[in-house]
Write an enzyme that holds these catalytic residues in place. Sequence first.
Site, PDB file in Angstrom:
ATOM      1  N   PRO A 175       0.802  -1.229   0.000  1.00 26.07           N
ATOM      2  CA  PRO A 175       0.000   0.000   0.000  1.00 26.07           C
ATOM      3  C   PRO A 175       0.842   1.290   0.000  1.00 26.07           C
ATOM      4  CG  PRO A 175      -0.950  -1.583   1.505  1.00 26.07           C
ATOM      5  CD  PRO A 175       0.387  -2.147   1.079  1.00 26.07           C
ATOM      6  N   ASP A 176       2.039   1.233   0.534  1.00 26.54           N
ATOM      7  CA  ASP A 176       2.829   2.474   0.603  1.00 26.54           C
ATOM      8  C   ASP A 176       3.142   3.058  -0.775  1.00 26.54           C
ATOM      9  OD1 ASP A 176       3.980   3.061   3.629  1.00 26.54           O
ATOM     10  OD2 ASP A 176       3.381   0.998   3.292  1.00 26.54           O
ATOM     11  N   PRO A 177       3.697   2.275  -1.702  1.00 24.24           N
ATOM     12  CA  PRO A 177       3.913   2.876  -3.026  1.00 24.24           C
ATOM     13  C   PRO A 177       2.613   3.262  -3.721  1.00 24.24           C
ATOM     14  CG  PRO A 177       4.472   0.525  -3.040  1.00 24.24           C
ATOM     15  CD  PRO A 177       4.295   0.921  -1.602  1.00 24.24           C
TER      16      PRO A 177
END
Lengths: 395, 424
Positions: B183-185
Amino acid sequence: MADLPRPLTDLKVLDLSEGVAGPFCTKLMGAMGADVLKVERPGQGDIARSMPPFFHDAPHPEGSGLFLYLNTNKRSITLNLEEPAGRAICRRLAAWADVLIEDFRPGAMDTWGLGYADLEQINPRLVYTSISDFGQTGPYRDYEGSDIVGLALGGLLYITGESDKPPLRMGGQPAQYFTGLSAFTGALIAVHYQEATGQGQQVDAAMMDGIAVAQMYSALTYAYKKENRGRIQDFAPMFRARDGFVGVMYRQQNWEDFCHLIGRPELVEDPRFHDTTARRANMQELNAIVGEWIKDQPKAELYHTAQAMRMPFGYICSAADLLESPQYQARGYFIQVDHPATGPLTYPGMPLRMGEIPWDITRAPLLGEHNEAVYCGQLGYSKEDLGRLRGVGVI
Amino acid sequence: MAMALEGVRILDLTQVWAGPTCMKLLGDMGAQVIKIESYKRMDTVRGEPNARPGGAGIYPDDNPGVRPWNRTGHYNDRNRSKLDICLDLTEPRGVETFKRLVAVSDVVGESFRVGVMERFGLSYQELKKVNPDIIMISLSSQGATGPERSYGSFGATLEQTAGIASFTGYLGGNPTTSGTFFPDPVVAVLGAGSIVAALRHRNRTGQGMYIDLSQRETTTNIIGEAVLDYTMNGRAWEPMGNRHRVYAPQGVYRCQGDDMWIAVTVKSDAQWAALCGVMGEPALAHDPRYADVLGRHQHHAEIDVLIEEWTQARDAFEAMRTLQQAGVPAGVALKGNQLLENPHLNARKFWDIVEHPEAGTHPYLSRPFLHSKTPGATRMPAPLLGQHTEMVLREIARLSEAEIRELAELGITSNIPIGAPEEG
């Protein structure tokens, strides 16, 4: 309120893409106020129209949940780019557009005289965004891709799963969604440059590049330590709770609270677990202790209890859990979208709020719903012309 | 070479992964990104100030060195193309100095727990008083509103709470997560695009805005069709291993060598016939059990055995080339070193080779988009802690030499983190 300018008001987007990546990109643009004109093949339309899930499991071109979700805030026309007359119309639309999105096999648009070099002549401002599995250049350019192949060659597949089993794909179509986001942001950066200088350019958004960026660990770990990261689940071990699964993060700043939460205060000072290095070395032992405790706990209650103590636990949410989430409900994240083929249905809404501007999400278009408005209203064809173009398979 | 975002100035208060990557992408494309840390509280991915070899961090050759905080791979990857200053925002003088930068900036980004910016006196309302058309983005776990707004998360737990982990897992097995913080990128790229959209809005209307981005909601946005299958049909998706919901066969098959695997997807009867031909079993293409996609789904397990019999006798790269030449989607599950050596990524000049003064020279991931006229670049290596404090205070905040000295004496600025080992 609907007249408030939105971030992408007056941005004209010619969307020649289909499936997941391109439509996700233009869905976001549409929600932010862009005028998205979606071009579909006559007859079948966007391939997503033939992909499940279908409303009540009945396959129908207007009933695909995948299509309905990905194509909100767009107009649809049909146009056959295999026909010279179709290409001529496409060139007129390219002259109108600020942004073009396409996801044909690399080189296909060039053979139709619709490549960047061709359309740049007509519209030097055009932001020509090409979406593909492997990019417009390089030895894999003409390779066949799929979501799992993108995960594999981008390096994410190898690190997902368990070390004694095959690499595992993430569920859904994460590689294609990520490619859509890359195209969205890449195109808008080019729009920024276009509005500052009047110059367009080509933007190449490739699934393999995107996944390589997204997985991050493998290449970095090797570059720094000459080690290949394997399939290890060391971030948020998951445990079976009474009614589902809970994910736990062990963090030093929460360690004391955590030991008290699980009713084992003596573990705070236990040399097997008292700091990060010790916990890593004795992870299996620790997980066994934690797992034994969690198995009787209710997942959502435990999640909220831990979060209230500032421990970033997770729990596995199904779609039903998401719809019931008090947080999602309070923010109005899910929205109702009415559509002639399905009636009102609940969709995920937009994941961000931009200022005071309310989102105005409009349903996905029917196949060719805006043919008359665009061909007659915008391009000046008569209704008779429209019949002729349909008769010879151009629209 | 022209830079697309030249002239845009961003103050980056974000930490860990999503926010820093978001701002790095904009920095690579020409924005001037000023990261703000504090010697009392560095970006946590700078690691323990006294890190030792063998720990969790990624250090060059596993050696944290004298100043480990300047040598961690995660920090150095996500913070390229930025300036870095140290400013203690828990002190009024730190806040005042920060506001001087806000007055001359376009964007402020933060990813603190909800409420922290208010405690600093740096809410959007306060920033607007200093710079009426400022754009502020909060990349929070759950969004800035709602009963769970103060909850925290990491990418791995977001995969759980946003729904995607519920149908990630081996066939018939437990749900699981990606092994990275996927989810971070996703958040990083969406955040970058929404900042650029907000800049367009400001350029056209003169108005800034506050962007409230929920990382959890963003992650649910990439599983839209799974949500609709539930709202349309009441169907909850479950782990299905490497199989595809429509196409068959699809799987990951063992090849020759140590832990080498190839992913294969058959999207059509023609590709099935091509795969059978490649495997030297053209008759299989006419076997009525496998002739159409329904049969191939029904007999998926036995088809998997047939494919693996062929792949496990072959080099993974050779198998990929052979399958691709026959038009069958196939890709090797690349390991770290194989990514770095990959001829396709190298032909596309995908890696940014960056020399860092304390970490050495390494290849880093570049960008997920390639612009023909304004290609991005790593414009400078990740900054050392507080490397640009004086320069930024002097040239951008326009402080006098005396003021800069005073801030250092008051302990508002320092580039030695708390807990650092004494230098001998």
